[in-house]
Design an enzyme around this catalytic site. Structure first.
Site, mmCIF file in Angstrom:
data_model
loop_
_atom_site.group_PDB
_atom_site.id
_atom_site.type_symbol
_atom_site.label_atom_id
_atom_site.label_comp_id
_atom_site.label_asym_id
_atom_site.label_seq_id
_atom_site.Cartn_x
_atom_site.Cartn_y
_atom_site.Cartn_z
ATOM 1 N N ASP A 1 7.296 -18.496 -1.908
ATOM 2 C CA ASP A 1 7.253 -19.952 -2.079
ATOM 3 C C ASP A 1 7.517 -20.626 -0.735
ATOM 4 O O ASP A 1 8.023 -20.023 0.212
ATOM 5 C CB ASP A 1 8.225 -20.422 -3.170
ATOM 6 C CG ASP A 1 9.681 -20.203 -2.827
ATOM 7 O OD1 ASP A 1 10.156 -20.717 -1.790
ATOM 8 O OD2 ASP A 1 10.372 -19.504 -3.607
ATOM 9 N N LEU A 2 7.157 -21.890 -0.665
ATOM 10 C CA LEU A 2 7.218 -22.631 0.598
ATOM 11 C C LEU A 2 8.648 -22.756 1.124
ATOM 12 O O LEU A 2 8.878 -22.665 2.326
ATOM 13 C CB LEU A 2 6.579 -24.005 0.414
ATOM 14 C CG LEU A 2 6.403 -24.856 1.662
ATOM 15 C CD1 LEU A 2 5.591 -24.119 2.726
ATOM 16 C CD2 LEU A 2 5.734 -26.181 1.296
ATOM 17 N N HIS B 1 12.060 -20.772 5.647
ATOM 18 C CA HIS B 1 13.249 -20.070 6.137
ATOM 19 C C HIS B 1 12.837 -18.835 6.943
ATOM 20 O O HIS B 1 13.359 -18.595 8.038
ATOM 21 C CB HIS B 1 14.155 -19.678 4.962
ATOM 22 C CG HIS B 1 15.368 -18.925 5.378
ATOM 23 N ND1 HIS B 1 16.394 -19.496 6.112
ATOM 24 C CD2 HIS B 1 15.726 -17.631 5.195
ATOM 25 C CE1 HIS B 1 17.319 -18.585 6.353
ATOM 26 N NE2 HIS B 1 16.935 -17.437 5.815
ATOM 27 N N ARG C 1 11.989 -15.965 12.136
ATOM 28 C CA ARG C 1 11.086 -15.031 12.815
ATOM 29 C C ARG C 1 10.231 -15.664 13.901
ATOM 30 O O ARG C 1 9.619 -14.957 14.691
ATOM 31 C CB ARG C 1 10.207 -14.320 11.783
ATOM 32 C CG ARG C 1 11.013 -13.455 10.819
ATOM 33 C CD ARG C 1 11.909 -12.488 11.558
ATOM 34 N NE ARG C 1 12.629 -11.616 10.623
ATOM 35 C CZ ARG C 1 13.452 -10.667 10.994
ATOM 36 N NH1 ARG C 1 13.690 -10.447 12.261
ATOM 37 N NH2 ARG C 1 14.070 -9.932 10.100
ATOM 38 N N TYR D 1 0.856 -1.185 0.000
ATOM 39 C CA TYR D 1 0.000 0.000 0.000
ATOM 40 C C TYR D 1 0.898 1.243 0.000
ATOM 41 O O TYR D 1 1.863 1.311 0.746
ATOM 42 C CB TYR D 1 -0.859 -0.042 1.263
ATOM 43 C CG TYR D 1 -1.836 1.087 1.441
ATOM 44 C CD1 TYR D 1 -3.109 1.003 0.898
ATOM 45 C CD2 TYR D 1 -1.503 2.216 2.176
ATOM 46 C CE1 TYR D 1 -4.025 2.019 1.090
ATOM 47 C CE2 TYR D 1 -2.408 3.239 2.362
ATOM 48 C CZ TYR D 1 -3.671 3.138 1.817
ATOM 49 O OH TYR D 1 -4.563 4.149 2.007
#
Length: 187
Positions: free
Chosen positions: A146-147, A152, A157, A41
């Protein structure tokens, strides 16, 4: 078998796209992972989202003594230094430090929102009116990843050393999106 043996190319074929709403300070950490497609945004063309991250009086954390980039425990009492004593002496004697910090935050958010609104009302361009918005302002983005790269991202996190705010987002993505969609990979 593939994941255990680090053959992760097939995991790059599975993708998810989610819309996130996140405070700017947390988004700065998120976007450091340059392995996704992002459409954010823009406050250059649109008015800023009128929502800011708020901190509860019990959620203020101290700076870690051992980690320059991390927080320590929760702030439960006034510290003893000249500035803290000066602030405390000007307040109701029973005011909790966390309440003081949250009240300050609310006042700051109100002042900034008023100034931003005035700028727009007086015809200032959105791209210029936004310059003093705080990092507590929310942004929105579409995030496609992507997976392989998502796993990762989550491993970093969701880690206990990650900042609490981004850890909360990562944990939600992991448990509410990845685990149901890719249960074997999640396991």
């Amino acid at each position: 078998y593939l994941l255990r043996h680090r053959h992760t190319t097939p995991f790059e074929m599975a993708e998810i796209k989610i819309r996130v709403r996140v405070p700017m300070d947390c988004w700065r950490q998120w976007i450091r992972h340059r392995s996704a497609n992002v459409n954010e945004y823009s406050t250059r063309y649109s008015e800023a989202i009128d929502e800011k991250q708020k901190t509860l009086p019990t959620d203020w954390r101290s700076q870690s003594d051992s980690n320059k980039q991390g927080s320590g425990g929760y702030i439960t009492e006034w510290i003893d230094n000249d500035r803290a004593r000066e602030i405390k002496s000007s307040l109701d004697k029973d005011m909790h430090v966390g309440q003081y910090l949250s009240d300050q935050e609310k006042e700051l958010h109100g002042t900034i929102a008023s100034i931003y609104s005035d700028r727009l009302a007086l015809g200032v361009a959105k791209e210029q009116a936004r310059k003093d918005l705080p990092l507590s302002n929310y942004t929105e983005a579409y995030w496609k990843i992507d997976l392989h790269n998502l796993m990762h991202f989550l491993s970093l996190r969701m880690d206990s050393h990650a900042q609490q705010e981004i850890r909360d987002y990562a944990t939600t993505i992991g448990y509410e999106i990845v685990k149901p969609l890719f249960p074997k990979v999640w396991k």
